[in-house]
Structure formats: structure tokens, C-alpha cells
Enzyme design. Structure first.
Site, PDB file in Angstrom:
ATOM      1  N   SER A 142       0.847  -1.193   0.000  1.00 60.08           N
ATOM      2  CA  SER A 142       0.000   0.000   0.000  1.00 60.08           C
ATOM      3  C   SER A 142       0.878   1.236   0.000  1.00 60.08           C
ATOM      4  O   SER A 142       1.992   1.229   0.546  1.00 60.08           O
ATOM      5  CB  SER A 142      -0.901   0.023   1.236  1.00 60.08           C
ATOM      6  OG  SER A 142      -1.561   1.275   1.349  1.00 60.08           O
ATOM      7  N   TYR A 156      -1.944  -0.383  10.077  1.00 56.09           N
ATOM      8  CA  TYR A 156      -1.977  -0.811   8.679  1.00 56.09           C
ATOM      9  C   TYR A 156      -0.707  -0.381   7.949  1.00 56.09           C
ATOM     10  O   TYR A 156      -0.091  -1.175   7.228  1.00 56.09           O
ATOM     11  CB  TYR A 156      -3.204  -0.222   8.000  1.00 56.09           C
ATOM     12  CG  TYR A 156      -3.399  -0.645   6.565  1.00 56.09           C
ATOM     13  CD1 TYR A 156      -3.702  -1.959   6.238  1.00 56.09           C
ATOM     14  CD2 TYR A 156      -3.296   0.280   5.532  1.00 56.09           C
ATOM     15  CE1 TYR A 156      -3.899  -2.350   4.923  1.00 56.09           C
ATOM     16  CE2 TYR A 156      -3.486  -0.095   4.209  1.00 56.09           C
ATOM     17  CZ  TYR A 156      -3.791  -1.410   3.912  1.00 56.09           C
ATOM     18  OH  TYR A 156      -3.969  -1.793   2.608  1.00 56.09           O
TER      19      TYR A 156
END
Length: 244
Positions: A142, A156
Site C-alpha cells: 500500500s 496498517y
């Protein structure tokens, strides 16, 4: 370049929806026989498998929770049992549970680490011995590994930064066999995982739009081609300029 993967076998972990499904479809279109895993959406998995086979492709749907290393190993074993070889591994499985550092529950932290880090390691660990020389590994990270930008993303972001670091080391480990290992870092992409914050994030993207799963799949398709054989250990960010 269409059908370049004819005769190759791919395994996509987390392939029944969103970016994963787009990757499965693209690899099948390019000629690969594709096994893919799903954790909780058997209807989506069966629909995808049937759609690929209706177009003349070959697909195998395998139920596997990427939080469980034994199930990951079983998915590798089932792929080998069905197709007899493994040339491409794509690790897309991941979860996003937002929460500020002082609010996130430890059980949520543990599950994100289990899937987003341990699951990626387990996939590489169990698949690498069976990959053909010159094979390809692609992880889906990501852009938050580069730029967080929003409150509630600390855990995350940590997991995705860990994947980027793991890829560098794995690329060195597997280089003697000419196996390349690369990481794609998508920005906000139109999937069910991002539907809640499209309107919030879209104005912040220089290209003024969300990404599409097929665009990430196209980058995977490049990285697994023969012409990408000199690219390894890289993290390629595709986020419309958000992290600039």
C-alpha cells in the site's frame, strides 16, 4: 504481449474480489492457469472461476485463510497437485482495520499482523521452494508505506512497510534462482474496502480520481513478464500522485 503466460501456473492469495479478482482475470487472459484463494466469499470465488473457464481459461478456487500458515501451505500444495508446477505467486490477501494508536484493539492489531505480515512471509516461505527458476513473486502492499496522511492508519501502515522491507530481503535470497520479488503499493482504489471514504480522499489525489483494480492488475502483468526480469526488490507505487 497477450497470452505470454501460456503454459505458466499462477497462485493468487486473496483473489476472489477487488484487486485480487482483477489480477486473477488478467493472468488468465494472459494465458496462465490460475489458482486463487478466498476466505469468506465462496459465491464470488465460484463466479470468478466459472467466468474464467467460460472464456476458455483454467482456474482453481481454494478456500484458505491467510491468517493460518497451514492453510497457505495447503493452497500451495493444492495448486501443485492440480497443475504440477508453480511459476507465479501473487500475495494480495490483506485486511484494513482503522483505529488511532490509543484506540486500536490488540486483537485487531494481531489479526492485521497475522494476515498482512505473517501471511505474506508464510506464502513466500511455502511457495519459494516450488517456484520454477526464473519465477515471479509479487506482493500487494500500500502507498501508506510511503505516506500515511490520515489518522487511524498507523497499524496498517506498519504492516505494509514491513512487506516492502521483506520484499527487498527476499529478492536477494532468491536472486540465485533468477526469481524476482517485487511489491506494488496501490493508493486509493475502487473496491469494497475503500467505498466508505471515496469522497474524502478523491480531492486529495493529483489525478483527481480513484484507481481501478484493472490498473493494478496491469502492473502485476508487467512484473511477471519476461521483459521485467531485471526488476527485483522494488516497491512500485501506483496512487495517482497522492504520495508525492
Amino acid at each position: 504481449m497477450e497470452r505470454e503466460q501460456q503454459g505458466k501456473v499462477a497462485l493468487v492469495l486473496g483473489g476472489s474480489r477487488g484487486i485480487g479478482a482483477a489480477i486473477v482475470e488478467r493472468l488468465a487472459t494472459d494465458g496462465a492457469q490460475v489458482a486463487f484463494t478466498y476466505a469468506s466469499s465462496p459465491e464470488n470465488a465460484e463466479t470468478l472461476r466459472a467466468a474464467i473457464e467460460a472464456k476458455g481459461g483454467t482456474a482453481l478456487a481454494v478456500r484458505a485463510d491467510s491468517a493460518d500458515a497451514d492453510q497457505i501451505k495447503a493452497a500451495v500444495d493444492q495448486t501443485l497437485a492440480r497443475f504440477g508446477r508453480l511459476d507465479i505467486l501473487v500475495v494480495n490477501a490483506g485486511i484494513l482495520q482503522r483505529g488511532r494508536i490509543d484506540e486500536v484493539r490488540l486483537e485487531d492489531f494481531d489479526r492485521m499482523v497475522a494476515i498482512n505480515i505473517r501471511g505474506v512471509f508464510a506464502a513466500l516461505h511455502h511457495a519459494a521452494p516450488h517456484l520454477s527458476d526464473g519465477g515471479r513473486i509479487v506482493t500487494i502492499g500500500s502507498n501508506v508505506a510511503v505516506r500515511i496522511g490520515f489518522s487511524g492508519s498507523s497499524t496498517y501502515a506498519m504492516t505494509k512497510a514491513a512487506v516492502a522491507a521483506l520484499v527487498k530481503g527476499a529478492a536477494i535470497d532468491l536472486a540465485p534462482r533468477a526469481i524476482t520479488v517485487n511489491n506494488i503499493q496501490p493508493g486509493p482504489t475502487l473496491t469494497d474496502m475503500t467505498s466508505d471514504y471515496v469522497e474524502m480522499v478523491r480531492p486529495l489525489i493529483p489525478l483527481a480520481r480513484m484507481g481501478e483494480p484493472r490498473e493494478i492488475a496491469g502492473l502485476v502483468a508487467y512484473l511477471v513478464r519476461e521483459e521485467a526480469g531485471f526488476v527485483t526488490g522494488a516497491s512500485l507505487t501506483a496512487d495517482g500522485g497522492l504520495s508525492l
